[in-house]
Design an enzyme around this catalytic site. Sequence first.
Site, PDB file in Angstrom:
ATOM      1  N   GLY A 165       0.874  -1.241   0.063  1.00  0.00           N
ATOM      2  CA  GLY A 165       0.422  -0.471  -0.145  1.00  0.00           C
ATOM      3  C   GLY A 165       0.839   1.340  -0.390  1.00  0.00           C
ATOM      4  CB  THR A 166       4.110   2.361   1.984  1.00  0.00           C
ATOM      5  OG1 THR A 166       3.511   2.216   2.909  1.00  0.00           O
ATOM      6  CG2 THR A 166       4.945   3.416   1.631  1.00  0.00           C
TER       7      THR A 166
ATOM      8  CG  ASN B 116      -4.445   3.794   9.807  1.00  0.00           C
ATOM      9  OD1 ASN B 116      -4.919   4.545   9.078  1.00  0.00           O
ATOM     10  ND2 ASN B 116      -3.241   3.382   9.933  1.00  0.00           N
TER      11      ASN B 116
ATOM     12  CD  GLN C 186      -6.709  -1.606   7.855  1.00  0.00           C
ATOM     13  OE1 GLN C 186      -7.576  -1.587   8.036  1.00  0.00           O
ATOM     14  NE2 GLN C 186      -5.303  -1.433   8.161  1.00  0.00           N
TER      15      GLN C 186
ATOM     16  CB  SER D  57      -1.694  -3.757   1.615  1.00  0.00           C
ATOM     17  OG  SER D  57      -0.084  -4.383   1.911  1.00  0.00           O
ATOM     18  CB  ALA D  58      -1.974  -9.045  -0.303  1.00  0.00           C
ATOM     19  CG  HIS D  59      -0.483  -6.613   5.497  1.00  0.00           C
ATOM     20  ND1 HIS D  59      -0.107  -6.325   6.238  1.00  0.00           N
ATOM     21  CD2 HIS D  59       0.610  -5.382   4.080  1.00  0.00           C
ATOM     22  CE1 HIS D  59       0.615  -5.021   6.341  1.00  0.00           C
ATOM     23  NE2 HIS D  59       0.675  -4.732   5.487  1.00  0.00           N
TER      24      HIS D  59
ATOM     25  CB  THR E 248      12.016  -9.902 -12.014  1.00  0.00           C
ATOM     26  OG1 THR E 248      12.686 -10.013 -12.773  1.00  0.00           O
ATOM     27  CG2 THR E 248      11.427 -11.399 -11.930  1.00  0.00           C
TER      28      THR E 248
ATOM     29  CB  CYS F 216       3.330   2.439   9.082  1.00  0.00           C
ATOM     30  SG  CYS F 216       2.598   1.543   7.474  1.00  0.00           S
TER      31      CYS F 216
END
Length: 392
Positions: free
Chosen positions: A72-73, A154, A182, A202-204, A242, A333
């Site tokens: 996300g950042t 968040n 979020q 963001s996946a996490h 890559t 963060c």
Amino acid sequence: MVRSYLDNAATTPVRSEVIKVMVNTLKYSFGNPSSTHHSYGRQARSIIEESRISIAKNINAKPSEIVFTSGGTEANNIILRSSVLDLKIKHILTSPLEHSSVLQTVLYLSYKFKIKVNYIRLKEKGEIDFNNMEELLKKNSSLKTLVSLMYVNNEIGNLLNVENVFFLCKKYNAYFHSDTIQFIGNFPIDMKKSGFDFATASAHKFYGPKGVGFFFARKKIIKNMKPFITGGLQEHGLRSGTENVHGIIGLSKALKLASCNFENHFNKMKKLKSYCISELEKIIPNIIFNGLSSSFERSAPTILNFLYPTKKDHLLYFHLDLMGVSVSRGSSCDSSNIKNISHVIQSITNEYLLKKMMPIRISFGVFNEKKDIDLLIEALHNINKVKNFSKN
């Protein structure tokens, strides 16, 4: 020791189904996706593009509108910087409650490129003052403007009234970027029916791996964006390097699993939040909830933020951790200096209260149950007993 993980807004555990598909990709699809002259590379490329199609389907966007990033950042950075450099944005309208990846980038752009920045006035609970937002848009209507506002805060969980933002951005011909980190993966979203020009994920944050995310940008906009990282032609030529193949398929799988079960997820989070509020009110008289986090209509059911009465005990979170409870004071963060109260809490909370109380953010996830909240309540009760004993 029995443990309770209540910091899902910082990161979520990875689903077993996601781990499985990632491990299989690492084992059997190790080719470079840019080496399309042989089957190993073509297989890796196929995984990336199939993942892109799946993600686009789950947010009702076009595959060509999805660009993979490291999270996300980076996604927020690319959008903000590209808006200034490529779209020739001269005015950015945002709020004091944004994530640091937005606020710090906006500050840098304002100094480096002489971009005019306005911060929308906030109401008491951290809500956007839309009258002030319109005043600022109207006043700067001669400047090409980007509005940047997060969908779900968040730290305090406030939900942005995006319909109001869509209306005002359209009225004053402004672009709209939303940090939806979020939101996406926790709630359904429809890009075709919405007024977002840009959105980030963001996946996490939805039970996928760390280190991978994406941004959405309208097709008519993305064709005008120039490379953010140079040296190759990956990701529409915008982000050379890559691709993280196993991370991308993990992201795609996590979003697909989340999209199949939004209603059950929402109902479970709402019940957990309701139970947590009622239990906290029993042990903390006149408890103060930060922002709109105790509201079921105007905040995300996944986040609850409150002030705990303790005199600047910076070890509070460690005491809870030693008792098996994982919570946070706010954005992970912004945690480099644990003695600092976050800019979000400082913006909406009385300075006098912050001298006597510490913020605690609880964030719920699909793997949480009532017993996790019970452990939190027991730990807070025990800390309170020790505190009262030391006073005597």
